[in-house]
Design an enzyme around this catalytic site. Sequence first.
Site, short mmCIF file in Angstrom:
data_model
loop_
_atom_site.label_atom_id
_atom_site.label_comp_id
_atom_site.label_asym_id
_atom_site.label_seq_id
_atom_site.Cartn_x
_atom_site.Cartn_y
_atom_site.Cartn_z
CG HIS A 31 138.45 16.55 -61.09
ND1 HIS A 31 139.12 15.75 -61.05
CD2 HIS A 31 137.80 16.28 -60.14
CE1 HIS A 31 139.70 15.32 -60.12
NE2 HIS A 31 138.54 15.50 -59.01
CG LEU A 32 141.40 22.80 -64.89
CD1 LEU A 32 142.45 23.27 -65.06
CD2 LEU A 32 139.83 23.89 -64.83
NE ARG A 33 135.65 15.39 -66.09
CZ ARG A 33 136.21 14.97 -64.79
NH1 ARG A 33 137.31 14.82 -64.12
NH2 ARG A 33 135.07 14.47 -63.75
CG ASN A 90 141.41 12.98 -62.69
OD1 ASN A 90 141.11 13.91 -62.07
ND2 ASN A 90 139.99 12.22 -61.33
CG ASP A 129 141.61 13.36 -56.80
OD1 ASP A 129 140.78 13.16 -55.78
OD2 ASP A 129 140.44 13.85 -57.31
CG HIS A 136 140.48 9.22 -54.06
ND1 HIS A 136 139.84 10.16 -54.97
CD2 HIS A 136 139.43 8.55 -53.70
CE1 HIS A 136 138.57 9.60 -55.05
NE2 HIS A 136 138.47 8.48 -54.16
CG HIS A 170 137.93 13.88 -52.05
ND1 HIS A 170 138.18 13.28 -51.15
CD2 HIS A 170 137.72 14.35 -53.46
CE1 HIS A 170 139.25 12.41 -52.65
NE2 HIS A 170 138.65 12.87 -53.67
CG ASP A 184 136.17 16.14 -56.13
OD1 ASP A 184 136.63 16.33 -57.09
OD2 ASP A 184 135.82 15.10 -55.34
O1 DOR Z 1 133.35 11.84 -57.42
C1 DOR Z 1 134.90 12.29 -58.29
N1 DOR Z 1 134.67 12.68 -59.20
N2 DOR Z 1 135.47 11.81 -56.86
C2 DOR Z 1 136.93 11.70 -58.02
O2 DOR Z 1 137.38 11.65 -57.14
C3 DOR Z 1 137.13 11.60 -59.41
C4 DOR Z 1 136.09 12.71 -59.58
C5 DOR Z 1 136.20 12.38 -61.07
O3 DOR Z 1 137.43 13.16 -61.48
O4 DOR Z 1 135.13 12.69 -61.80
#
Ligand code: DOR
Length: 434
Positions: free
Chosen positions: A65-67, A97, A154, A181, A234, A307
């Site tokens: 997750h690079l945000r 996401n 995800d 997911h 995961h 993850d």
């Molecule tokens: O714990 C998680 N955090 N599970 C996910 O599927 C998404 C992720 C997030 O984007 O923070």
Amino acid sequence: MSATNGPVRTVLKGGTVLDATGERRADVLLEGDRILAVDEGLDAPVVLDASGCLVAPGLVDLHTHLRQPGREDAETVESGSRAAALGGYTAVLAMPNTTPAIDCAAVVREVLELGRASLVDVHTSGAITVGRAGEQLAPMAEMAALGVRIFTDDGTGVQDDRLMRRAFEYASGLGVTLAQHCEVSALSEGTCMHEGEWSARLGLPGQPAEAEELMVMRDIALARLTGARAHFLHLSTAGSVAMVAAAKAGGLPVTAEAAPHHFTLTDACCASYDATFKVHPPLRGDADVAAVAAGLAEGTIDAIATDHAPHPPEDKERPFDQAPPGMLGLEYALALALTQLVDGGTGMTEADVLARLSWQPAAIAGMERHGRPVAAGEPANLCVVDPSVRWTIDASGGASLSRNVPYVGRTVRGKVRHTVVDGEAVVVDGEAQR
Ligand code: DOR
């Protein structure tokens, strides 16, 4: 670039090369973005000391997750890729996401563009549904045309069976993989940890293992129906691992990954009510943790994927039931795997761990420049790891902009000394070079 002699040559000297073809003592000579030679007694103007180290194909993370775009306070492509390089990764797959979601060509282009300026090779997944809302298929073909090979919502699973069937049919035509997911929201909504003895003791609403397993079961059925490739993100329960093993034994095109926290931590960690230990899918009980480790050892689970899910302190300091789920992983995955899986008695070797961190995930994502054998002519995407260094994980969060580290105080084995991406030493002696 030298005017007379072509690109500068670098040698990784004195290490043990370890790749999918085996293990041997050899120096590795690099020129430009390629490996020029692998042999004993090689020299070059630039020498990177690899003595005592494993010289391996760079690690590949299928789940980062690079945000960016949207939550640049938590992580950016740049900061996340620095964490990745320090963890020995040469390539990562960004999760969709973000805000907005990576669900169309424009956002795919934006992330890939940001990735080009970063320390590692940034690939991106694309969302299966528009806005990851689970209602309408995203334009998968236009994203696939830009090189997207993995599609996922995800953060959530696609709940609608008919829509998921259609997604599998499209994926089959496009030759791409759907990564799920697995979490049935009807069983997980309003929960914040695994349902079991600990959730009962702590008075926190729990979700049963079946919330994951029902969706694993459905997607195996849909993979059988459509012939499309399914990848399970995961995996966290013994039942999920058993179903994937049976599907593989039946010849279905399925692959799976597990995250480091699901083979190192249990739901007992939640007893502190510290939301650092909140994650989706949740930390499970001892039997599930053992089943995930065994699934990795047996090869049912093909890949270790981090993850890596950065969240800023102000978000993680909220009460357990209100805080966002997720934990950091990029700088810890390799050492956790060596410590827990090799030293922990699962029977896995260092080569097995590297297979699940490098060449197997590279194959799943279709990343042709990564996870390759360390041989002349191959792309110079490598990590150099000292497997003998013991170190204690601290709370700093490393290069991440966030600090949600669930492993603080844990002593682990194995440290990345150098990382080379497309011939450039982006990490030297454990320090990022830019
Ligand atoms: O714990 C998680 N955090 N599970 C996910 O599927 C998404 C992720 C997030 O984007 O923070």
